[in-house]
Design a protein around this motif. Structure first.
Motif, PDB file in Angstrom:
ATOM      1  N   GLU A  37     -27.794   0.369   4.090  1.00 38.07           N
ATOM      2  CA  GLU A  37     -27.314  -0.869   3.479  1.00 38.07           C
ATOM      3  C   GLU A  37     -26.332  -0.615   2.344  1.00 38.07           C
ATOM      4  O   GLU A  37     -25.976  -1.546   1.604  1.00 38.07           O
ATOM      5  CB  GLU A  37     -28.508  -1.676   2.949  1.00 38.07           C
ATOM      6  N   ALA A  38     -25.900   0.630   2.179  1.00 37.22           N
ATOM      7  CA  ALA A  38     -25.048   0.982   1.042  1.00 37.22           C
ATOM      8  C   ALA A  38     -23.783   0.128   0.989  1.00 37.22           C
ATOM      9  O   ALA A  38     -23.363  -0.293  -0.093  1.00 37.22           O
ATOM     10  CB  ALA A  38     -24.679   2.465   1.104  1.00 37.22           C
ATOM     11  N   LYS A  39     -23.168  -0.141   2.133  1.00 36.09           N
ATOM     12  CA  LYS A  39     -21.910  -0.896   2.120  1.00 36.09           C
ATOM     13  C   LYS A  39     -22.097  -2.292   1.550  1.00 36.09           C
ATOM     14  O   LYS A  39     -21.245  -2.798   0.802  1.00 36.09           O
ATOM     15  CB  LYS A  39     -21.319  -0.971   3.531  1.00 36.09           C
ATOM     16  N   THR A  40     -23.215  -2.915   1.866  1.00 37.61           N
ATOM     17  CA  THR A  40     -23.504  -4.248   1.341  1.00 37.61           C
ATOM     18  C   THR A  40     -23.871  -4.189  -0.132  1.00 37.61           C
ATOM     19  O   THR A  40     -23.422  -5.021  -0.936  1.00 37.61           O
ATOM     20  CB  THR A  40     -24.654  -4.891   2.140  1.00 37.61           C
ATOM     21  N   LEU A  41     -24.671  -3.203  -0.501  1.00 41.91           N
ATOM     22  CA  LEU A  41     -25.131  -3.079  -1.879  1.00 41.91           C
ATOM     23  C   LEU A  41     -23.990  -2.719  -2.824  1.00 41.91           C
ATOM     24  O   LEU A  41     -23.944  -3.193  -3.967  1.00 41.91           O
ATOM     25  CB  LEU A  41     -26.231  -2.023  -1.962  1.00 41.91           C
ATOM     26  N   ILE A  42     -23.062  -1.891  -2.354  1.00 40.34           N
ATOM     27  CA  ILE A  42     -21.911  -1.518  -3.186  1.00 40.34           C
ATOM     28  C   ILE A  42     -21.054  -2.735  -3.492  1.00 40.34           C
ATOM     29  O   ILE A  42     -20.659  -2.974  -4.645  1.00 40.34           O
ATOM     30  CB  ILE A  42     -21.083  -0.410  -2.505  1.00 40.34           C
ATOM     31  N   VAL A  43     -20.760  -3.525  -2.475  1.00 39.51           N
ATOM     32  CA  VAL A  43     -19.943  -4.727  -2.678  1.00 39.51           C
ATOM     33  C   VAL A  43     -20.640  -5.691  -3.635  1.00 39.51           C
ATOM     34  O   VAL A  43     -20.027  -6.233  -4.564  1.00 39.51           O
ATOM     35  CB  VAL A  43     -19.628  -5.416  -1.341  1.00 39.51           C
ATOM     36  N   LYS A  44     -21.928  -5.890  -3.443  1.00 37.59           N
ATOM     37  CA  LYS A  44     -22.683  -6.802  -4.306  1.00 37.59           C
ATOM     38  C   LYS A  44     -22.655  -6.337  -5.759  1.00 37.59           C
ATOM     39  O   LYS A  44     -22.440  -7.134  -6.685  1.00 37.59           O
ATOM     40  CB  LYS A  44     -24.125  -6.910  -3.819  1.00 37.59           C
ATOM     41  N   ALA A  45     -22.865  -5.031  -5.972  1.00 38.19           N
ATOM     42  CA  ALA A  45     -22.862  -4.488  -7.338  1.00 38.19           C
ATOM     43  C   ALA A  45     -21.494  -4.642  -7.988  1.00 38.19           C
ATOM     44  O   ALA A  45     -21.391  -4.972  -9.184  1.00 38.19           O
ATOM     45  CB  ALA A  45     -23.268  -3.016  -7.311  1.00 38.19           C
ATOM     46  N   CYS A  46     -20.446  -4.425  -7.217  1.00 38.55           N
ATOM     47  CA  CYS A  46     -19.091  -4.529  -7.763  1.00 38.55           C
ATOM     48  C   CYS A  46     -18.709  -5.981  -8.045  1.00 38.55           C
ATOM     49  O   CYS A  46     -17.899  -6.250  -8.941  1.00 38.55           O
ATOM     50  CB  CYS A  46     -18.086  -3.882  -6.819  1.00 38.55           C
ATOM     51  N   GLU A  47     -19.271  -6.900  -7.284  1.00 38.06           N
ATOM     52  CA  GLU A  47     -19.030  -8.321  -7.538  1.00 38.06           C
ATOM     53  C   GLU A  47     -19.775  -8.787  -8.787  1.00 38.06           C
ATOM     54  O   GLU A  47     -19.244  -9.547  -9.603  1.00 38.06           O
ATOM     55  CB  GLU A  47     -19.484  -9.159  -6.337  1.00 38.06           C
ATOM     56  N   GLU A  48     -21.010  -8.368  -8.931  1.00 36.31           N
ATOM     57  CA  GLU A  48     -21.851  -8.869 -10.021  1.00 36.31           C
ATOM     58  C   GLU A  48     -21.653  -8.120 -11.344  1.00 36.31           C
ATOM     59  O   GLU A  48     -21.693  -8.728 -12.411  1.00 36.31           O
ATOM     60  CB  GLU A  48     -23.329  -8.784  -9.613  1.00 36.31           C
ATOM     61  N   PHE A  49     -21.452  -6.798 -11.262  1.00 34.96           N
ATOM     62  CA  PHE A  49     -21.404  -5.993 -12.483  1.00 34.96           C
ATOM     63  C   PHE A  49     -20.109  -5.208 -12.668  1.00 34.96           C
ATOM     64  O   PHE A  49     -19.754  -4.875 -13.788  1.00 34.96           O
ATOM     65  CB  PHE A  49     -22.581  -5.007 -12.502  1.00 34.96           C
ATOM     66  N   GLY A  50     -19.452  -4.856 -11.587  1.00 32.17           N
ATOM     67  CA  GLY A  50     -18.250  -4.040 -11.692  1.00 32.17           C
ATOM     68  C   GLY A  50     -18.529  -2.552 -11.767  1.00 32.17           C
ATOM     69  O   GLY A  50     -17.615  -1.747 -11.944  1.00 32.17           O
ATOM     70  N   PHE A  51     -19.790  -2.170 -11.615  1.00 32.93           N
ATOM     71  CA  PHE A  51     -20.146  -0.752 -11.643  1.00 32.93           C
ATOM     72  C   PHE A  51     -21.521  -0.577 -11.005  1.00 32.93           C
ATOM     73  O   PHE A  51     -22.265  -1.543 -10.809  1.00 32.93           O
ATOM     74  CB  PHE A  51     -20.158  -0.219 -13.079  1.00 32.93           C
ATOM     75  N   PHE A  52     -21.867   0.674 -10.683  1.00 37.56           N
ATOM     76  CA  PHE A  52     -23.200   0.994 -10.183  1.00 37.56           C
ATOM     77  C   PHE A  52     -23.455   2.484 -10.352  1.00 37.56           C
ATOM     78  O   PHE A  52     -22.524   3.276 -10.569  1.00 37.56           O
ATOM     79  CB  PHE A  52     -23.359   0.594  -8.709  1.00 37.56           C
ATOM     80  N   LYS A  53     -24.723   2.848 -10.291  1.00 35.60           N
ATOM     81  CA  LYS A  53     -25.102   4.265 -10.322  1.00 35.60           C
ATOM     82  C   LYS A  53     -25.278   4.752  -8.900  1.00 35.60           C
ATOM     83  O   LYS A  53     -25.957   4.105  -8.100  1.00 35.60           O
ATOM     84  CB  LYS A  53     -26.392   4.467 -11.122  1.00 35.60           C
ATOM     85  N   LEU A  54     -24.657   5.871  -8.578  1.00 36.44           N
ATOM     86  CA  LEU A  54     -24.695   6.420  -7.223  1.00 36.44           C
ATOM     87  C   LEU A  54     -25.582   7.660  -7.184  1.00 36.44           C
ATOM     88  O   LEU A  54     -25.383   8.612  -7.946  1.00 36.44           O
ATOM     89  CB  LEU A  54     -23.290   6.774  -6.763  1.00 36.44           C
ATOM     90  N   VAL A  55     -26.555   7.650  -6.283  1.00 38.72           N
ATOM     91  CA  VAL A  55     -27.435   8.799  -6.087  1.00 38.72           C
ATOM     92  C   VAL A  55     -27.314   9.284  -4.638  1.00 38.72           C
ATOM     93  O   VAL A  55     -26.726   8.610  -3.798  1.00 38.72           O
ATOM     94  CB  VAL A  55     -28.906   8.440  -6.407  1.00 38.72           C
ATOM     95  N   ASN A  56     -27.857  10.469  -4.382  1.00 39.70           N
ATOM     96  CA  ASN A  56     -27.756  11.081  -3.055  1.00 39.70           C
ATOM     97  C   ASN A  56     -26.293  11.108  -2.598  1.00 39.70           C
ATOM     98  O   ASN A  56     -25.967  10.762  -1.478  1.00 39.70           O
ATOM     99  CB  ASN A  56     -28.615  10.313  -2.040  1.00 39.70           C
ATOM    100  N   HIS A  57     -25.450  11.574  -3.488  1.00 36.90           N
ATOM    101  CA  HIS A  57     -23.996  11.524  -3.305  1.00 36.90           C
ATOM    102  C   HIS A  57     -23.422  12.775  -2.667  1.00 36.90           C
ATOM    103  O   HIS A  57     -22.258  12.786  -2.249  1.00 36.90           O
ATOM    104  CB  HIS A  57     -23.318  11.303  -4.651  1.00 36.90           C
ATOM    105  N   GLY A  58     -24.185  13.853  -2.626  1.00 38.49           N
ATOM    106  CA  GLY A  58     -23.729  15.060  -1.940  1.00 38.49           C
ATOM    107  C   GLY A  58     -22.959  16.045  -2.791  1.00 38.49           C
ATOM    108  O   GLY A  58     -22.594  17.130  -2.299  1.00 38.49           O
ATOM    109  N   VAL A  59     -22.683  15.742  -4.044  1.00 46.07           N
ATOM    110  CA  VAL A  59     -21.988  16.700  -4.917  1.00 46.07           C
ATOM    111  C   VAL A  59     -23.032  17.619  -5.544  1.00 46.07           C
ATOM    112  O   VAL A  59     -23.938  17.147  -6.231  1.00 46.07           O
ATOM    113  CB  VAL A  59     -21.197  15.979  -6.021  1.00 46.07           C
ATOM    114  N   PRO A  60     -22.939  18.922  -5.319  1.00 40.28           N
ATOM    115  CA  PRO A  60     -23.952  19.848  -5.841  1.00 40.28           C
ATOM    116  C   PRO A  60     -24.062  19.789  -7.360  1.00 40.28           C
ATOM    117  O   PRO A  60     -23.045  19.761  -8.062  1.00 40.28           O
ATOM    118  CB  PRO A  60     -23.453  21.221  -5.369  1.00 40.28           C
ATOM    119  N   ILE A  61     -25.273  19.786  -7.866  1.00 34.42           N
ATOM    120  CA  ILE A  61     -25.499  19.759  -9.306  1.00 34.42           C
ATOM    121  C   ILE A  61     -24.892  20.993  -9.969  1.00 34.42           C
ATOM    122  O   ILE A  61     -24.480  20.953 -11.140  1.00 34.42           O
ATOM    123  CB  ILE A  61     -27.018  19.661  -9.615  1.00 34.42           C
TER     124      ILE A  61
END
Length: 326
Positions: A37-61
């Protein structure tokens, strides 16, 4: 921007604003990039807040901590060595002054050009490998986030947004910010010191990672400022001004700021994905309802940047490009 450095004292920061403490924001949107559901959740977050925290992103710590270590090593160098850090303005090392129009903050930083056609001119006393490897990883992440966002917005083609920063003439940049602890902060009687004043990011998207030190605040729709808890394993994704225009205001460019601390230093690393200078920025027709009016005039990215360079940090830099109703 390259500027002359100044001693880290509150005397120099007499012009830096202070502000009252705010509450911690517990409603931050947290999105798993691998969630169906990431595609829906991303759009919703950007509409309501303009930002979000992204986890499980694949960039090694390991990439994050390696660059953070390198950044701290650089910022702990003698001031004279940092002042000599290239490349030429507006890139390179900066201290206290932000931009050319009087904005100041409790900050030092290193700004690098990541345009694919430009050389990544890191200072001689900075690991080019650590920067290059990290930037390539977050670039790929930016492409993926914008394409998932495009799926949620039902934009065709899917890479309409990511293509703007994939372009070999993409005007993107990378910034390392260091907010050193201010030992004299206690003298402000419980108030906070502004490290980086309130602003919106100009580009399409910003990919921000910070160390485990608080300081980031965002402004909600009701103009309330709230603190975003730090998380050194995740990314904060910000909508930029250009994306707000492309979506005809549907996605909101978030206003944010950073506060300095009295004990711990804060290090943040931000990739700003921008379009080519000649790119025309205007609302995407498929994102507009039938009969919906354009909120913004068409302009090139160069025109926006030229206008923004003459403004203060907290100004509404999109104001000049709005379609004013009579």
């Amino acid at each position: 921007m390259v500027v002359l450095s100044q001693p880290a004292t509150l005397d120099h920061c007499s012009l830096i604003k202070t502000c009252k403490p705010t509450g911690v924001f517990t409603g931050i949107p947290v999105i798993d990039l691998r969630d169906g559901e990431a595609k829906t959740l991303i759009v919703k977050a950007c509409e309501e807040f303009g930002f979000f925290k992204l986890v499980n992103h694949g960039v090694p710590i390991e990439l994050m901590t390696r660059l953070e270590t390198e950044a701290l090593r650089f910022f702990n160098l003698p001031q004279s060595e940092k002042d000599e850090a290239g490349p030429p303005a507006p890139f390179g090392y900066g201290n206290k002054r932000i931009g050319l129009n009087g904005d100041v903050g409790w900050i030092e930083y290193l700004l690098l050009n990541t345009n694919p056609l430009a050389s990544l001119n890191t200072p001689e006393n900075f690991s080019r490998y650590a920067v290059k490897e990290y930037i390539e990883a977050v670039k790929r992440l930016a492409f993926e986030v914008l394409e998932v966002m495009g799926d949620g917005l039902k934009i065709e083609p899917r890479d309409a947004l990511s293509g703007l920063i994939r372009d070999e003439k993409s005007d993107s940049c990378f910034r390392l910010n260091h907010y050193p602890p201010c030992s004299e902060l206690q003298a402000l009687s419980g108030r906070n010191l502004i490290g980086f004043g309130e602003h919106t990011d100009p580009q399409i998207i910003s990919i921000l990672r910070s160390n485990n030190t608080s300081g980031l605040q965002i402004c909600l729709r009701d103009r309330t400022w709230v603190s975003v808890p730090p998380d050194q394993t995740s990314f904060i994704i910000n909508v930029g001004d250009a994306l707000q225009v492309l979506s005809n205001g549907r996605l909101r460019s978030v206003r944010h700021r950073v506060l300095a601390g009295s004990v711990k230093s804060r290090v943040s690393m931000i990739y700003f994905g921008g379009p080519p200078m000649s790119e025309k920025i205007a609302p995407i027709p498929s994102l507009m309802a039938k009969g919906e009016e354009r909120l913004y005039k068409e302009f090139t990215w160069w025109e926006y940047k030229n206008s923004a360079s003459k403004s203060r940090l907290g100004d509404n830099r999109l104001g000049l490009f709005e379609n004013k109703t009579q």
